[in-house]
Motif scaffolding. Sequence first.
Motif, mmCIF file in Angstrom:
data_model
loop_
_atom_site.group_PDB
_atom_site.id
_atom_site.type_symbol
_atom_site.label_atom_id
_atom_site.label_comp_id
_atom_site.label_asym_id
_atom_site.label_seq_id
_atom_site.Cartn_x
_atom_site.Cartn_y
_atom_site.Cartn_z
ATOM 1 N N ALA A 39 35.361 73.300 42.747
ATOM 2 C CA ALA A 39 34.248 74.235 43.059
ATOM 3 C C ALA A 39 34.938 74.782 44.295
ATOM 4 O O ALA A 39 34.148 75.504 45.006
ATOM 5 C CB ALA A 39 33.303 73.648 43.152
ATOM 6 N N ASP A 242 46.630 62.709 50.859
ATOM 7 C CA ASP A 242 46.696 62.165 49.681
ATOM 8 C C ASP A 242 46.699 60.792 49.506
ATOM 9 O O ASP A 242 47.909 59.971 49.850
ATOM 10 C CB ASP A 242 48.118 62.760 49.128
ATOM 11 N N VAL A 243 45.900 60.100 48.808
ATOM 12 C CA VAL A 243 45.788 58.675 48.431
ATOM 13 C C VAL A 243 47.110 58.385 47.368
ATOM 14 O O VAL A 243 47.083 58.795 46.450
ATOM 15 C CB VAL A 243 44.527 58.055 48.258
ATOM 16 N N ALA A 275 38.435 60.619 41.685
ATOM 17 C CA ALA A 275 39.361 61.342 40.980
ATOM 18 C C ALA A 275 39.683 60.780 39.795
ATOM 19 O O ALA A 275 38.903 59.976 38.932
ATOM 20 C CB ALA A 275 40.844 61.061 41.746
ATOM 21 N N ALA A 405 40.363 69.703 34.042
ATOM 22 C CA ALA A 405 39.371 70.616 34.680
ATOM 23 C C ALA A 405 37.980 70.392 33.403
ATOM 24 O O ALA A 405 36.855 70.623 33.813
ATOM 25 C CB ALA A 405 39.678 71.841 34.635
ATOM 26 N N MET A 432 33.996 63.145 37.177
ATOM 27 C CA MET A 432 33.500 64.122 36.557
ATOM 28 C C MET A 432 33.128 63.868 34.825
ATOM 29 O O MET A 432 32.211 64.095 34.031
ATOM 30 C CB MET A 432 34.399 65.443 36.460
ATOM 31 N N GLN A 442 28.374 70.833 38.828
ATOM 32 C CA GLN A 442 28.141 70.293 40.203
ATOM 33 C C GLN A 442 26.947 69.708 40.129
ATOM 34 O O GLN A 442 26.667 68.458 41.000
ATOM 35 C CB GLN A 442 28.062 71.683 41.170
HETATM 36 C C1 FAD Z 1 36.786 76.847 35.229
HETATM 37 C C2 FAD Z 1 35.646 75.940 35.747
HETATM 38 C C3 FAD Z 1 34.477 76.643 35.612
HETATM 39 C C4 FAD Z 1 33.421 75.847 36.236
HETATM 40 N N1 FAD Z 1 32.111 76.472 36.075
HETATM 41 C C5 FAD Z 1 31.261 75.739 36.638
HETATM 42 C C6 FAD Z 1 29.784 76.436 36.770
HETATM 43 O O1 FAD Z 1 29.526 77.486 36.424
HETATM 44 N N2 FAD Z 1 28.814 75.699 37.452
HETATM 45 C C7 FAD Z 1 29.156 74.224 37.937
HETATM 46 O O2 FAD Z 1 28.111 73.806 38.407
HETATM 47 N N3 FAD Z 1 30.210 73.682 37.715
HETATM 48 C C8 FAD Z 1 31.243 74.333 37.155
HETATM 49 N N4 FAD Z 1 32.468 73.846 36.911
HETATM 50 C C9 FAD Z 1 32.280 72.378 37.072
HETATM 51 C C10 FAD Z 1 32.424 72.113 38.612
HETATM 52 O O3 FAD Z 1 33.445 72.643 39.182
HETATM 53 C C11 FAD Z 1 32.771 70.368 38.419
HETATM 54 O O4 FAD Z 1 31.827 69.822 37.848
HETATM 55 C C12 FAD Z 1 32.663 69.741 40.008
HETATM 56 O O5 FAD Z 1 33.232 70.394 40.917
HETATM 57 C C13 FAD Z 1 33.179 68.499 39.828
HETATM 58 O O6 FAD Z 1 32.987 67.752 41.183
HETATM 59 P P1 FAD Z 1 33.830 66.492 41.393
HETATM 60 O O7 FAD Z 1 33.654 65.987 42.518
HETATM 61 O O8 FAD Z 1 33.278 65.379 40.482
HETATM 62 O O9 FAD Z 1 35.233 66.604 40.919
HETATM 63 P P2 FAD Z 1 36.525 67.363 41.629
HETATM 64 O O10 FAD Z 1 36.069 68.608 41.844
HETATM 65 O O11 FAD Z 1 37.422 67.416 40.577
HETATM 66 O O12 FAD Z 1 36.811 66.536 42.849
HETATM 67 C C14 FAD Z 1 37.774 65.533 42.639
HETATM 68 C C15 FAD Z 1 38.742 65.734 44.015
HETATM 69 O O13 FAD Z 1 39.559 64.468 44.124
HETATM 70 C C16 FAD Z 1 40.639 64.958 44.879
HETATM 71 N N5 FAD Z 1 41.551 63.856 44.848
HETATM 72 C C17 FAD Z 1 42.414 63.617 43.350
HETATM 73 N N6 FAD Z 1 43.156 62.719 43.614
HETATM 74 C C18 FAD Z 1 43.264 62.595 45.079
HETATM 75 C C19 FAD Z 1 44.277 61.488 45.552
HETATM 76 N N7 FAD Z 1 45.035 60.782 45.272
HETATM 77 N N8 FAD Z 1 43.814 61.628 47.011
HETATM 78 C C20 FAD Z 1 42.881 62.194 47.704
HETATM 79 N N9 FAD Z 1 42.093 63.111 46.791
HETATM 80 C C21 FAD Z 1 42.344 62.989 45.494
HETATM 81 C C22 FAD Z 1 40.859 66.121 44.254
HETATM 82 O O14 FAD Z 1 41.860 67.045 44.930
HETATM 83 C C23 FAD Z 1 39.336 66.860 44.125
HETATM 84 O O15 FAD Z 1 39.033 67.503 45.117
HETATM 85 C C24 FAD Z 1 33.706 74.348 36.619
HETATM 86 C C25 FAD Z 1 34.825 74.011 36.607
HETATM 87 C C26 FAD Z 1 36.057 74.688 35.992
HETATM 88 C C27 FAD Z 1 37.168 74.113 36.160
#
Ligand code: FAD
Length: 456
Positions: A39, A242-243, A275, A405, A432, A442
Amino acid sequence: MRLGIIGGGVLGLTVGLRRAALGDEVVLFEKGQEPGGLAVSFPVTERGKDGPYLEKFYHHIFKTDKDIVRVIGELGLNDLLEWKTPPTSTLLGGRIYRMDSLFDDVKSPRLKKLTKPLVGSSIDTALAIMNFKPLPFLSRLRFGMVGAYLKFEKNYQRLSKTTAAKWVQKWAGKAAFERVFKPLLSTKFGDKYDQIAMPWLWSRFHERTQYLGYLKGGFHQLYLKLFDAVKEAGGQVWLESDVTAIRKGTGDQEGKVIVTVNGQEEVFDKVVVTAPTRVFTQLAKDELPASYIEKYAGPNSIEHYGAHCVVISVDRKFFDTYWLNVNDKGYPFLAVVEHTNFMPPSDYDGQHLIYMGNYLPMNHPLFGKPDEEVLAEFLPHLKKINPDFDESWVKKSWVWKAGFAQPIVTLDYASKLPPHETPIPNVLLANMAHVYPQDRGQNYSIRLGEKIAKMI
Ligand SMILES: Cc1cc2nc3c(=O)[nH]c(=O)nc-3n(C[C@H](O)[C@H](O)[C@H](O)COP(=O)(O)OP(=O)(O)OC[C@H]3O[C@@H](n4cnc5c(N)ncnc54)[C@H](O)[C@@H]3O)c2cc1C
């Protein structure tokens, strides 16, 4: 307790916030330059970092997204949260049909006043469906009944043994499947549309509303606030960190978890990995049993698509809808989203902002194509949607790509999910993909983050 968190998306930030508030010594590692994960946003105007930001990938929330609404309030951003019913439409046979509301389009002022309270309600959507001319009348009726059933059915387990494709064809009929549901499923899952578990479709109908919410000025503000809140609660957030490895402590570090980040080792009592599972199995490949890696990251494990989005800034309105599902064949994108038909162009120094989005297998050639080639391929297709469109309208463009994604929610999805407890003591995995049966978002990452914080 010294708690390491890998990932600065909304999930990692939520775990960090809740645990730091309880007194844990939280250190969160995010490999990107900014918090926000999928996001994340970018400065979209000439004012750069002092101006408004826009999400790299289109984002909005739903009225039923209670957890994120609560967190927005907690962080003092309530005044920025706006709810609207921007038009959601579908492109079929070269025509654009509005699918979400009938009453929002009413022209007569008297009738408009009368029907205003119904705009965005289930009745409104049902009537919009009944008005969807490409379907024979009987199909519309069946579609409406199926929609109503999914809205009211509370137990998705009843639907867990069948795919959305089979269930819909049985109950709504072939025409509704071909013209409405197949395009909806294909927009997310491409040619895997016929393998998607019915509970995923159930949640789209059951839990979503026509009212869409957005933070005026962008979700970027939520991520900045979360970032600050973790720090104010005593935690640390390390960006551009970066881990690269996770291992078990040995000797006098027995029971601890050692994380390699920026070439340095950090010692923790507990680690939460947010991740993707395949990234986790890479990071801890020397510590995990081969059977675990095979089961959760092997060829039969959960598959993910990547996201690809072209954003263009144009000098005028492109069309009248916010969201357009592209159901006609021959287009190189699956959705066109005119963000400034949701939030006004004045929020972006007068720019009109349009996304062209795709979910594709992560090895798809589009991810490797130079930006200029992508643009040259995509832009002529906009003319098919609006014949007046001219490429000279485009003043700026950006191409964004992300891996992992969209998990592919097949029939056996739930059985393929790894447990939060991993074979490495004191290492938890929550990402996710654990959002099920709802479509990831989110809101659900916040809910999962709070669950993990409680588990700890
Ligand atoms: C095209 C698209 C449209 C979307 N539309 C919506 C919407 O309209 N409404 C909504 O609510 N949600 C939407 N989403 C979904 C939303 O973006 C996700 O559900 C949410 O951001 C997931 O958050 P998260 O923290 O679970 O995962 P992520 O956002 O994937 O976070 C994981 C994090 O881990 C980090 N990471 C990975 N490996 C490492 C490492 N080795 N070392 C350090 N850091 C690392 C990554 O850089 C990342 O920042 C959409 C997603 C996409 C792709």
